[in-house]
Design an enzyme around this catalytic site. Structure first.
Site, PDB file in Angstrom:
ATOM      1  N   SER A 144       0.852  -1.191   0.000  1.00  0.00           N
ATOM      2  CA  SER A 144       0.000   0.000   0.000  1.00  0.00           C
ATOM      3  C   SER A 144       0.883   1.234   0.000  1.00  0.00           C
ATOM      4  O   SER A 144       2.028   1.188   0.485  1.00  0.00           O
ATOM      5  CB  SER A 144      -0.883   0.012   1.258  1.00  0.00           C
ATOM      6  OG  SER A 144      -1.554   1.243   1.409  1.00  0.00           O
ATOM      7  N   TYR A 157      -1.564  -0.412  10.497  1.00  0.00           N
ATOM      8  CA  TYR A 157      -1.716  -0.835   9.104  1.00  0.00           C
ATOM      9  C   TYR A 157      -0.530  -0.369   8.279  1.00  0.00           C
ATOM     10  O   TYR A 157       0.049  -1.144   7.501  1.00  0.00           O
ATOM     11  CB  TYR A 157      -3.019  -0.254   8.554  1.00  0.00           C
ATOM     12  CG  TYR A 157      -3.283  -0.542   7.098  1.00  0.00           C
ATOM     13  CD1 TYR A 157      -3.907  -1.724   6.705  1.00  0.00           C
ATOM     14  CD2 TYR A 157      -2.937   0.380   6.114  1.00  0.00           C
ATOM     15  CE1 TYR A 157      -4.174  -1.989   5.371  1.00  0.00           C
ATOM     16  CE2 TYR A 157      -3.193   0.129   4.773  1.00  0.00           C
ATOM     17  CZ  TYR A 157      -3.814  -1.049   4.411  1.00  0.00           C
ATOM     18  OH  TYR A 157      -4.064  -1.306   3.082  1.00  0.00           O
TER      19      TYR A 157
END
Length: 288
Positions: A144, A157
């Site tokens: 990501s 995350y």
């Protein structure tokens, strides 16, 4: 149907929805046989039913945090189709959220268990199978833009996705002698149930505030990038982390603020399960 992946066998984790689902469908359209894993068995059943091709698509219920479960997923590809040639480590969760000083350590650990440990286990068992076959292979990890800098997502995350990026580079070096390529994709904000959730309209309305490209990314856009990374035109590409973020990182990430317009991640702490079918747990932050 194209012949780009004809004769090849792919394993996809988290394949029942979003980017994973789009990639499963794209692999099938390009001629591959696919075994996919997921925790959400109802979503998986819908994908199997609508595909209606049991000779080329199989589902194995999979918890990527459990080594036995991951090994069984890879074994299903080997026993059923003679593979794998391709692995797409896609499974993930939103994970722990909330102010850093309020995050529960167990929620932090589970975030890393799904995102980082799950990617490691998938790579470990798929690479073993690829080495045993002696024909090389390709592994793509779903990272990501959140793993490439600050401000791209919740702290746990983002840290777990940064681990995916670094692992990708190191695995690429180690596995090169076996002709196994390892790369990562780094999506920005993509229109999937995992990302958009209940705030889709609010997020889309604020799109111009955090991304220069005028449209949201689609799951199919990332699936197309994964296809390139596993296909014949990227045979000299390994150890890379390829961004597909509509120019977000070039402009400076604003995802945390934009993807949470109601400020829940400042007022609550807890753990979000993404599209696994499990309920999000949240607790109010004292004084919020």
């Amino acid at each position: 149907m194209s012949d780009l992946l004809r004769g090849r066998v792919a394993v996809v984790t988290g394949g029942a929805s979003g980017i994973g689902r789009a990639t499963v469908r794209r692999f099938l359209a390009e001629g591959a046989r696919v075994v996919f894993g997921d925790l959400h068995e109802a979503n998986a059943a819908r994908l199997v039913e609508e595909t209606a091709d049991p000779d080329r698509l199989r589902f194995v219920p999979t918890d990527v945090t459990d080594e036995t479960s991951v090994a069984a997923l890879v074994a299903a590809a080997t026993d059923g189709f003679g593979g794998p040639d391709i692995l797409f480590n896609n499974a993930g969760v939103g994970g722990a959220f909330g102010p850093l000083v309020e995050i529960d350590a167990a929620d932090w650990d589970r975030t890393f268990a799904v995102i980082s440990r799950g990617m490691f286990l998938g790579t470990k068992h798929a690479a073993r199978a690829m080495i045993a076959r002696g024909d090389g292979g390709v592994i793509v990890n779903n990272a990501s833009v959140a793993g490439l800098g600050g401000g791209g997502g919740p702290t746990a995350y983002s840290a777990a996705k940064a681990a995916v990026v670094n692992f990708t580079a190191n695995a690429a070096v180690e596995l090169a002698e076996h002709r196994i390529r390892v790369n990562a994709v780094c999506p920005g904000l993509v229109d999937t149930p995992f990302v958009m959730g209940r705030d889709a309209a609010a997020i889309e309305a604020r799109l111009p505030t955090f991304q220069p490209w005028p449209e949201l990314g689609r799951a199919e856009d990332i699936a197309g990038l994964v296809l390139y990374l596993v296909g014949p035109d990227s045979t000299f590409l390994t150890g890379a982390a390829v961004r597909a973020d509509g120019g977000m990182l070039a402009w400076g990430p604003r995802m945390t603020e934009t993807s949470d317009p109601r400020g829940r991640t400042r007022r609550y702490t807890g753990f979000t399960e993404g599209t696994t079918g499990r309920r999000t747990v949240k607790r109010p932050v004292d004084g919020a």
